[in-house]
Design an enzyme around this catalytic site. Structure first.
Site, mmCIF file in Angstrom:
data_model
loop_
_atom_site.group_PDB
_atom_site.id
_atom_site.type_symbol
_atom_site.label_atom_id
_atom_site.label_comp_id
_atom_site.label_asym_id
_atom_site.label_seq_id
_atom_site.Cartn_x
_atom_site.Cartn_y
_atom_site.Cartn_z
ATOM 1 N N ARG A 1 0.854 -1.423 0.054
ATOM 2 C CA ARG A 1 0.051 -0.103 -0.081
ATOM 3 C C ARG A 1 0.844 1.464 0.228
ATOM 4 O O ARG A 1 1.943 1.286 0.257
ATOM 5 C CB ARG A 1 -1.135 -0.113 1.104
ATOM 6 C CG ARG A 1 -2.197 -0.654 1.064
ATOM 7 C CD ARG A 1 -3.151 -0.847 2.408
ATOM 8 N NE ARG A 1 -2.319 -1.742 3.402
ATOM 9 C CZ ARG A 1 -1.856 -0.902 4.389
ATOM 10 N NH1 ARG A 1 -1.687 0.360 4.439
ATOM 11 N NH2 ARG A 1 -1.308 -1.826 5.443
ATOM 12 N N ARG B 1 1.279 -12.369 -2.117
ATOM 13 C CA ARG B 1 -0.041 -12.926 -1.233
ATOM 14 C C ARG B 1 -0.718 -13.814 -2.366
ATOM 15 O O ARG B 1 -0.661 -13.641 -3.296
ATOM 16 C CB ARG B 1 -0.787 -11.492 -0.988
ATOM 17 C CG ARG B 1 0.046 -10.720 -0.014
ATOM 18 C CD ARG B 1 -0.840 -9.785 0.554
ATOM 19 N NE ARG B 1 -0.362 -8.907 1.746
ATOM 20 C CZ ARG B 1 -0.584 -8.958 2.966
ATOM 21 N NH1 ARG B 1 -1.750 -9.547 3.406
ATOM 22 N NH2 ARG B 1 -0.213 -8.202 3.840
ATOM 23 N N LYS C 1 -2.710 -12.460 11.858
ATOM 24 C CA LYS C 1 -4.208 -12.647 11.863
ATOM 25 C C LYS C 1 -4.500 -13.716 11.022
ATOM 26 O O LYS C 1 -5.814 -14.524 11.538
ATOM 27 C CB LYS C 1 -4.710 -11.051 11.363
ATOM 28 C CG LYS C 1 -4.569 -10.097 12.508
ATOM 29 C CD LYS C 1 -5.065 -8.642 11.837
ATOM 30 C CE LYS C 1 -4.666 -8.108 10.453
ATOM 31 N NZ LYS C 1 -3.241 -7.879 10.526
ATOM 32 N N THR C 2 -4.216 -13.437 10.060
ATOM 33 C CA THR C 2 -4.493 -14.597 8.806
ATOM 34 C C THR C 2 -4.222 -16.032 9.586
ATOM 35 O O THR C 2 -4.792 -17.023 9.266
ATOM 36 C CB THR C 2 -3.992 -14.280 7.518
ATOM 37 O OG1 THR C 2 -4.503 -12.961 7.196
ATOM 38 C CG2 THR C 2 -4.743 -15.312 6.432
ATOM 39 N N LYS D 1 -8.579 -2.140 1.386
ATOM 40 C CA LYS D 1 -8.277 -1.178 2.408
ATOM 41 C C LYS D 1 -9.025 0.043 2.407
ATOM 42 O O LYS D 1 -9.283 0.960 3.372
ATOM 43 C CB LYS D 1 -6.916 -1.078 2.737
ATOM 44 C CG LYS D 1 -6.152 -2.241 3.341
ATOM 45 C CD LYS D 1 -6.873 -2.573 4.806
ATOM 46 C CE LYS D 1 -5.854 -3.040 5.703
ATOM 47 N NZ LYS D 1 -5.966 -4.585 5.599
ATOM 48 N N ASP E 1 -9.207 -10.439 8.515
ATOM 49 C CA ASP E 1 -8.471 -9.090 8.489
ATOM 50 C C ASP E 1 -9.457 -7.807 9.161
ATOM 51 O O ASP E 1 -8.865 -6.939 9.539
ATOM 52 C CB ASP E 1 -8.117 -8.822 7.247
ATOM 53 C CG ASP E 1 -7.046 -7.562 7.073
ATOM 54 O OD1 ASP E 1 -6.017 -7.898 7.805
ATOM 55 O OD2 ASP E 1 -7.122 -6.557 6.414
ATOM 56 N N SER F 1 0.168 -5.394 10.209
ATOM 57 C CA SER F 1 0.485 -6.469 9.158
ATOM 58 C C SER F 1 1.484 -7.492 9.546
ATOM 59 O O SER F 1 2.589 -6.858 10.035
ATOM 60 C CB SER F 1 0.852 -5.592 7.966
ATOM 61 O OG SER F 1 1.070 -6.424 6.690
ATOM 62 N N HIS G 1 -9.369 -3.764 13.023
ATOM 63 C CA HIS G 1 -8.474 -4.443 12.055
ATOM 64 C C HIS G 1 -8.087 -5.759 12.816
ATOM 65 O O HIS G 1 -6.968 -5.764 13.565
ATOM 66 C CB HIS G 1 -7.249 -3.645 12.071
ATOM 67 C CG HIS G 1 -6.260 -4.032 10.914
ATOM 68 N ND1 HIS G 1 -4.998 -3.742 10.896
ATOM 69 C CD2 HIS G 1 -6.395 -4.672 9.801
ATOM 70 C CE1 HIS G 1 -4.266 -4.459 9.936
ATOM 71 N NE2 HIS G 1 -5.172 -5.106 9.276
HETATM 72 N N1 LIG Z 1 4.123 -17.972 15.598
HETATM 73 C C1 LIG Z 1 3.771 -17.414 14.653
HETATM 74 N N2 LIG Z 1 2.393 -16.808 14.555
HETATM 75 C C2 LIG Z 1 1.856 -16.470 13.535
HETATM 76 N N3 LIG Z 1 2.407 -16.341 12.209
HETATM 77 C C3 LIG Z 1 3.765 -16.548 12.289
HETATM 78 C C4 LIG Z 1 4.371 -17.129 13.113
HETATM 79 N N4 LIG Z 1 5.875 -17.540 12.905
HETATM 80 C C5 LIG Z 1 5.815 -17.130 11.779
HETATM 81 N N5 LIG Z 1 4.535 -16.610 11.141
HETATM 82 C C6 LIG Z 1 4.351 -16.178 9.683
HETATM 83 O O1 LIG Z 1 4.298 -14.725 10.132
HETATM 84 C C7 LIG Z 1 3.357 -14.428 8.816
HETATM 85 C C8 LIG Z 1 1.923 -13.852 9.557
HETATM 86 O O2 LIG Z 1 1.223 -13.231 8.383
HETATM 87 P P1 LIG Z 1 -0.352 -13.170 8.480
HETATM 88 O O3 LIG Z 1 -0.676 -13.003 7.054
HETATM 89 O O4 LIG Z 1 -1.063 -13.993 9.517
HETATM 90 O O5 LIG Z 1 -0.385 -11.463 9.014
HETATM 91 P P2 LIG Z 1 -1.753 -10.628 9.189
HETATM 92 O O6 LIG Z 1 -1.729 -10.099 10.591
HETATM 93 O O7 LIG Z 1 -2.757 -11.259 8.613
HETATM 94 O O8 LIG Z 1 -1.334 -9.548 8.335
HETATM 95 P P3 LIG Z 1 -2.034 -8.450 7.199
HETATM 96 O O9 LIG Z 1 -3.007 -7.621 7.718
HETATM 97 O O10 LIG Z 1 -1.077 -7.784 6.335
HETATM 98 O O11 LIG Z 1 -2.895 -9.644 6.129
HETATM 99 C C9 LIG Z 1 2.994 -15.556 8.120
HETATM 100 O O12 LIG Z 1 3.804 -15.594 6.996
HETATM 101 C C10 LIG Z 1 3.170 -16.775 9.086
HETATM 102 O O13 LIG Z 1 3.770 -17.763 8.135
HETATM 103 O O1 LIG Z 2 -4.055 -4.037 3.348
HETATM 104 C C1 LIG Z 2 -2.941 -4.494 2.803
HETATM 105 O O2 LIG Z 2 -2.273 -4.428 2.040
HETATM 106 C C2 LIG Z 2 -2.565 -5.975 3.743
HETATM 107 C C3 LIG Z 2 -3.189 -6.030 5.003
HETATM 108 O O3 LIG Z 2 -3.992 -6.752 5.236
HETATM 109 C C4 LIG Z 2 -2.552 -4.634 5.737
HETATM 110 O O4 LIG Z 2 -1.596 -4.424 5.719
HETATM 111 O O5 LIG Z 2 -2.997 -4.931 7.126
HETATM 112 MN MN LIG Z 3 -4.012 -10.525 6.866
#
Ligand SMILES: Nc1ncnc2c1ncn2[C@@H]1O[C@H](COP(=O)(O)OP(=O)(O)OP(=O)(O)O)[C@@H](O)[C@H]1O
Ligand SMILES: O=C([O-])CC(=O)C(=O)O
Ligand SMILES: [Mn+2]
Length: 532
Positions: free
Chosen positions: A60, A324, A243-244, A200, A258, A239, A219
């Site tokens: 972003r 992604r 979360k995911t 977003k 998300d 990020s 979020h």
């Molecule tokens: N202990 C852990 N718990 C969670 N994730 C982990 C851990 N160790 C490594 N990871 C890695 O960290 C990353 C977490 O990314 P995730 O997509 O869940 O983030 P997010 O909070 O959903 O971010 P976004 O808001 O950008 O989508 C993944 O690539 C995952 O494999």
């Molecule tokens: O919005 C994006 O590009 C990915 C995301 O979920 C974040 O950054 O929180």
């Molecule tokens: Mn996510």
């Protein structure tokens, strides 16, 4: 490909957007995929996914995001966090963008932001790229044919990557622009192909609109116990904090990954799909998410692949570390059909502490939860340059400052009152480093984080014995069945305990420096929960 179902009273020309070459309304995923291939936008991958790249922008562009400053929003927008744009500049931007679009082919998707029919927002997303149409169709919620026939957009997003903004004519910063106009109910996106801007933008809209209805926009990801939506958990986090990854849990029903709202009726996903990071994604640690990379029409963004075998390279971050995949919720086996949950019984605040200081889990009082919500701490690992090993702290209030049009207290007070009325238990979970900071230690094993979360969510952890953390004041469990007890006390995982203490003191200082700006706005109990 037919033109698709659309409210006959609500075509783009009825919105004053005329002169476009051809507009496909509400095409199916398969149609959008085919259109993307026909236009040379991408390649069909293994299992029928769509592989695309986004050129210069692989994330972003928060600094290029603007809110049109007019009397109607003057007093409600948090201007220190949202760059203003003059209405006159926006009008020129809009006229120039529509002029640029003359004669071209576009894709319009009429979608809902919000799984709760009482609170959803009807948004039309008009895209130049067919694959952006597919992305946002996966990510938001799809109306049925009857709903489409009478669909009237409350907001319209126009995303035209080949349009380049002009800072002088349009009052923006670069040729990339994301401009939000609450009076004209329009969002214009130009100069970037990164798909995340689409989702977003809708999130930012809902973050503005929902607090007025007493709904807390968050979020966060969310899931609930099988067959029991009353047992809902939400996972806040910036990020990359998990979360995911952590919401997709085979033992729980996935509500969303998300963006969610918390109303008097409970929680609801804003979206109908997920946007997962794929870097180092492993079939063993994250089987459900991994599998979506090989399903029909999953959009795979910025992954390197072998052009002959179409084999994806999950390690190669040469295009970006922010690679992604985007897929509809039902690609995860145990996802909720309704994307609705109850009032959160547990609230998890995720952080990825690359300093290796924070414990893997801690229980927070409501005041401490408010402190961590307003702080919004995570850290990024330093660049990939050799020798640079110091992690970068990030404090992003409400765990999502770039998406928050209103002042942090608005969201903080809403969350606080909902926690108080529903008695949620709050936890801080560190998915970051253990055994030392980034460069020395290693990332918390996903298995360990999952084990701790399982104990928190099934109610056993709260019954265990806690110690008070001397640096942060929160309570940390002393032992959890099946987990190496040393993990729970990060100081014992460092080779040098004195080095840990020094690093902890440094992190406490960072929290305290960052929090100073909130002190004038917060209640005494949160002040008392402040660190440092
Ligand atoms: N202990 C852990 N718990 C969670 N994730 C982990 C851990 N160790 C490594 N990871 C890695 O960290 C990353 C977490 O990314 P995730 O997509 O869940 O983030 P997010 O909070 O959903 O971010 P976004 O808001 O950008 O989508 C993944 O690539 C995952 O494999
Ligand atoms: O919005 C994006 O590009 C990915 C995301 O979920 C974040 O950054 O929180
Ligand atoms: Mn996510």
């Amino acid at each position: 490909m037919d033109q698709g179902t659309v409210n006959p009273q609500m075509k783009l020309e009825h919105q004053g957007i005329t002169g476009l070459g051809y507009v496909y309304y509400n095409s199916s995923a398969a149609q959008l995929h085919d259109a993307a291939i026909a236009a040379g936008e991408g390649v069909t991958g293994k299992g029928g996914s769509l592989l695309v790249t986004t050129g210069k922008h692989t994330g972003r562009s928060p600094k290029d995001k603007f809110v049109v400053r007019s009397a109607s929003v003057e007093d409600t927008i948090w201007w220190d966090n949202n760059a203003p744009m003059d209405p006159a500049h926006f009008d020129v931007l809009y006229a120039d963008m529509v002029a640029h679009m003359q004669g071209g082919t576009y894709y319009a998707q009429d979608l809902f932001g919000g799984a709760d029919p009482a609170h959803r927002l009807d948004v039309r997303v008009v895209t130049e790229l067919a694959w952006h149409g597919l992305f946002i169709r996966h990510l938001l919620r799809r109306p049925d044919a009857t709903e489409l026939a009478s669909f009237t957009p409350a907001f319209t997003i126009i995303n035209c990557p080949t349009f380049k903004a002009d800072p002088v004519r349009h009052g923006c910063r670069t040729d990339t622009v994301i401009a939000m106009n609450f009076d004209r109910k329009l969002i214009l996106i130009g100069g970037t192909e990164y798909a995340g801007e689409n989702k977003k933008s809708v999130f930012t809209l809902l973050n503005y609109l929902l607090p007025e209805k007493g709904i807390m926009p968050m979020h966060c990801s969310a899931n609930h116990a099988p067959g029991n939506p009353v047992d809902t958990a939400v996972f806040f986090g910036l990020s990359g904090t998990g979360k995911t990854t952590l919401s997709a849990d085979p033992s729980r029903v996935l509500i969303g990954d998300d963006e969610h709202g918390w109303s008097d009726r409970g929680t609801f996903n804003f979206e109908g799909g997920c946007y997962a990071k794929t870097i180092n994604l492993s079939a063993e640690a994250e089987p459900d998410i991994y599998a979506t990379c090989f399903m029909p029409h999953t959009v795979i963004e910025n992954m390197v692949f072998d052009p002959e075998t179409l084999e994806l390279d999950f390690e190669d971050d040469s295009l970006t570390a922010n690679m992604r995949c985007a897929y509809p919720l039902n690609y995860i086996a145990n996802a909720s059909d309704t994307a609705l949950g109850g009032h959160p019984k547990n609230i998890i605040m995720l952080t990825c502490d690359a300093f290796g200081v924070l414990p893997p889990i801690a229980r927070l009082t409501p005041a401490q939860a408010m402190y961590h919500f307003l702080s919004g701490f995570t850290s990024k690992v330093a660049g990939t340059e050799r020798g640079v090993t110091e992690p970068e702290p990030t404090f992003s209030t409400c765990f999502g400052a770039p998406f928050m049009p209103r002042r942090p207290e608005v969201y903080g007070n809403l969350l606080r009152s909902k926690i108080a009325s529903h008695g949620a238990t709050c936890w801080l979970v560190n998915t970051g480093w253990t055994g030392g900071a980034y460069g020395t230690g290693s990332r918390m094993p996903i298995k360990a984080t999952r084990a701790l979360l399982a104990a928190a969510l099934d109610g056993t952890l709260i019954e265990s014995t806690f110690r008070k953390d001397p640096h942060f004041g929160f309570e940390v469990p002393v032992a959890v069945e099946g987990l190496d007890a040393r993990l729970l006390d990060p100081r014992t995982t460092w080779a040098d305990a004195a080095a840990y203490d020094a690093q902890a003191a440094k992190l406490v200082g960072m929290f305290s420096d960052n929090f100073a700006k909130y002190v004038p706005f917060i209640d005494d109990d949160v002040k008392a929960a402040a660190i440092g």
